[in-house]
Design a protein around this motif. Structure first.
Motif, PDB file in Angstrom:
ATOM      1  N   THR A   6       0.859  -1.185   0.000  1.00 37.42           N
ATOM      2  CA  THR A   6       0.000   0.000   0.000  1.00 37.42           C
ATOM      3  C   THR A   6       0.893   1.233   0.000  1.00 37.42           C
ATOM      4  O   THR A   6       2.071   1.167   0.353  1.00 37.42           O
ATOM      5  N   ALA A   7       0.345   2.348  -0.391  1.00 35.89           N
ATOM      6  CA  ALA A   7       1.108   3.598  -0.383  1.00 35.89           C
ATOM      7  C   ALA A   7       1.628   3.901   1.018  1.00 35.89           C
ATOM      8  O   ALA A   7       2.772   4.352   1.188  1.00 35.89           O
ATOM      9  N   ASP A  21      -3.599   7.634  -1.564  1.00 35.39           N
ATOM     10  CA  ASP A  21      -3.719   6.212  -1.253  1.00 35.39           C
ATOM     11  C   ASP A  21      -3.715   5.415  -2.554  1.00 35.39           C
ATOM     12  O   ASP A  21      -4.451   5.744  -3.490  1.00 35.39           O
ATOM     13  N   PHE A  22      -2.901   4.395  -2.621  1.00 32.63           N
ATOM     14  CA  PHE A  22      -2.926   3.481  -3.766  1.00 32.63           C
ATOM     15  C   PHE A  22      -2.327   2.152  -3.332  1.00 32.63           C
ATOM     16  O   PHE A  22      -1.674   2.055  -2.281  1.00 32.63           O
ATOM     17  N   THR A  23      -2.598   1.141  -4.097  1.00 30.58           N
ATOM     18  CA  THR A  23      -2.028  -0.174  -3.829  1.00 30.58           C
ATOM     19  C   THR A  23      -1.353  -0.689  -5.094  1.00 30.58           C
ATOM     20  O   THR A  23      -1.711  -0.300  -6.211  1.00 30.58           O
ATOM     21  N   VAL A  24      -0.368  -1.579  -4.906  1.00 33.09           N
ATOM     22  CA  VAL A  24       0.339  -2.148  -6.060  1.00 33.09           C
ATOM     23  C   VAL A  24       0.456  -3.663  -5.891  1.00 33.09           C
ATOM     24  O   VAL A  24       0.418  -4.188  -4.779  1.00 33.09           O
ATOM     25  N   GLY A  37      -0.831  -2.351 -12.527  1.00 33.63           N
ATOM     26  CA  GLY A  37      -0.891  -2.459 -11.079  1.00 33.63           C
ATOM     27  C   GLY A  37       0.459  -2.446 -10.394  1.00 33.63           C
ATOM     28  O   GLY A  37       0.538  -2.599  -9.174  1.00 33.63           O
ATOM     29  N   ALA A  63       0.530   1.658 -11.070  1.00 35.12           N
ATOM     30  CA  ALA A  63      -0.471   2.218 -10.152  1.00 35.12           C
ATOM     31  C   ALA A  63       0.117   3.291  -9.256  1.00 35.12           C
ATOM     32  O   ALA A  63      -0.623   4.057  -8.627  1.00 35.12           O
ATOM     33  N   GLY A  64       1.444   3.356  -9.189  1.00 36.31           N
ATOM     34  CA  GLY A  64       2.101   4.335  -8.346  1.00 36.31           C
ATOM     35  C   GLY A  64       3.580   4.386  -8.677  1.00 36.31           C
ATOM     36  O   GLY A  64       4.115   3.515  -9.368  1.00 36.31           O
ATOM     37  N   HIS A  73       0.989  12.192 -10.664  1.00 36.81           N
ATOM     38  CA  HIS A  73       0.506  10.813 -10.616  1.00 36.81           C
ATOM     39  C   HIS A  73       0.649  10.329  -9.176  1.00 36.81           C
ATOM     40  O   HIS A  73       1.439  10.891  -8.402  1.00 36.81           O
ATOM     41  N   PRO A  74      -0.105   9.307  -8.770  1.00 33.66           N
ATOM     42  CA  PRO A  74       0.066   8.767  -7.418  1.00 33.66           C
ATOM     43  C   PRO A  74       1.526   8.363  -7.201  1.00 33.66           C
ATOM     44  O   PRO A  74       2.120   7.650  -8.024  1.00 33.66           O
TER      45      PRO A  74
END
Length: 458
Positions: A6-7, A21-24, A37, A63-64, A73-74
């Motif tokens: 997670t971020a 907040d983001f997840t990879v 992702g 995703a980040g 970008h995230p």
């Protein structure tokens, strides 16, 4: 599916600041390898700056991003992206409750790592993790660690080096429960000067062993005593493997299986195991013994490992075998184009001599980083080539000049400067019924020949 990171966890591990907040589900530092992702780690290197490829990574589905500047970008902003990748690897190792195995050696690292993964994944499907490709250096190891799921029961990591103290740093990051040295050979002699110095450098892998850890050593190596003395300072348990009497894990008997592999009966400490190895050669029997020792040390299943050996196909650049339509018939192409040192060259050529074919053609690339002894090591390949009844040798690279001289009057050969010149010779050289071995250091570029042959371009 649980996220890999997670971020918030990335920021905590790297002492960075998350923009959102983001997840990879994966991690990459090469924008060409980014999948949907993934986390893209934008690192500044000697040749280029990963920050220039952030938009490309996002377009590929990232995703980040971990980066050193604010972006639209995230992302997680850090002071140093290289240090952040190290920190993410360390954090991944800290949260893992599985059993970790480290693998090093002058040859056989990648094959042993892949066989270990296959054995453990067959025992616990989906619960084993390993470093991909040959990601075994100061960047590849933390990347491989960062990619390990927190739920992994087993992690297998390849570690390499070409200077003293390199492996010590990597093994303290990996913190293996089991550490394997596959073999000691004159690789990277340019930097070490002697095999004894190479053995000392490979022995650094034991410095990172967890308390109660196991060291697995090549009993047949002339440097076994030296490695054992190093292991005794760090390991609670020492297990030897080899083809001769006295090894803890030993091949009692082995013979060709008639299909390019071997049938093996092995004594694994107090257990006896009969199995088939799909890969050819005595070096693969030795690799398998190291794998069995490690599987037993981490509580894996020996019969499952035996089945995995039988199912394991050759790796690209490391023994992959291709039967190709050619000239109205077929040829056998053996791809060993990724790596070469004097020991692996001699072993592979010896195995090549057992191949059934109308002719044996060896395409051999220069061996790199051999230092002052390079001329002698190259010339020394003449005897194995003659013993293997190789009918023609195509030698690639200026370092091959001593071998060309040593082969005069013994077998037919040609010596060319590079892989491009080698390719020009192939149409006239290869014919139906041939067995063709391609082996050399990766930087020689013999993989281009393999690609051309397998794609039908020659």
């Amino acid at each position: 599916m649980n996220p890999l990171w997670t971020a918030r966890a990335i920021a905590a591990a790297t002492n960075g600041t998350a923009s959102a907040d983001f997840t990879v589900q994966g991690v990459a530092f090469d924008s060409r390898e980014v999948g949907r992702g993934d986390l893209f780690v934008a690192m500044k290197g000697e040749a280029t700056d990963g920050h220039k490829f952030i938009d490309k990574a996002i377009a590929a589905g990232a995703a980040g991003v971990v980066c050193e500047t604010a972006i639209d970008h995230p992302h997680v902003r850090v002071a140093d992206s290289v240090a952040a990748l190290d920190a993410l690897g360390v954090a991944s190792r800290a949260r893992c409750r599985g059993r970790i195995i480290g693998v090093t050696g002058s040859a056989g690292k990648t094959g042993t790592k892949e066989a270990l993964f296959a054995a453990l994944d067959r025992f616990r499907p989906g619960r084993a993790h390993r470093s991909v490709k040959s990601y075994n250096n100061h960047v590849g190891v933390p990347l491989s660690l960062a990619r390990m799921p927190s739920t992994a029961d087993y992690g297998v990591f390849e570690m390499g080096m070409n200077h003293a103290d390199e492996l010590a740093a990597l093994t303290r990051m990996v913190r293996p429960h089991v550490a394997i040295v596959t073999t000691i050979a004159p690789a990277h002699m340019e930097y070490f000067g002697s095999e004894e110095a190479i053995a000392d450098a490979k022995g650094e892998i034991f410095e990172g062993l967890e308390p109660g850890g196991t060291a697995i050593l090549p009993f047949d190596s002339p440097h076994y005593a030296r490695l054992r003395a190093k292991a005794e300072r760090h390991a609670a348990h020492i297990v030897s493997f080899g083809l001769t009497e006295g090894a803890d894990v030993r091949a009692i008997d082995w013979l060709p299986d008639g299909q390019g592999g071997s049938l093996v009966t092995a004594q694994v400490q107090d257990a006896l195991l009969c199995f088939t190895i799909a890969q050819a050669g005595a070096h693969w029997v030795s690799n398998a013994l190291a794998v069995l020792a490690a599987v037993k040390a981490v509580g894996g299943d020996l019969p499952a490992a035996g089945l995995a050996f039988a199912e394991m196909a050759g790796l690209a650049g490391r023994g992959a075998r291709h039967r190709l339509a050619f000239g109205g018939g077929h040829i056998l192409l053996i791809d060993e184009s990724y790596n070469a040192n004097p020991a692996s060259m001699a072993a592979t050529i010896a195995q090549f001599g057992s191949e059934s074919a109308d002719r044996r053609v060896a395409i051999l690339g220069a061996m790199k980083e051999l230092g002052a002894g390079g001329e002698g090591y190259h010339a020394g390949l003449a005897a194995p080539l003659v013993a293997a009844d190789v009918q023609f040798a195509l030698l690639v690279g200026e370092e091959m000049a001593p071998l060309a001289k040593a082969l005069e009057g013994r077998i037919d050969f040609a010596h060319v400067p590079d892989h491009r010149a080698a390719r020009e010779r192939l149409n006239d050289l290869i014919r139906a019924g041939d067995a063709v071995l391609v082996k050399g250091s990766n930087s020689v570029g013999l993989s281009h020949l393999v690609t051309a042959l397998t794609n039908g371009e020659i």
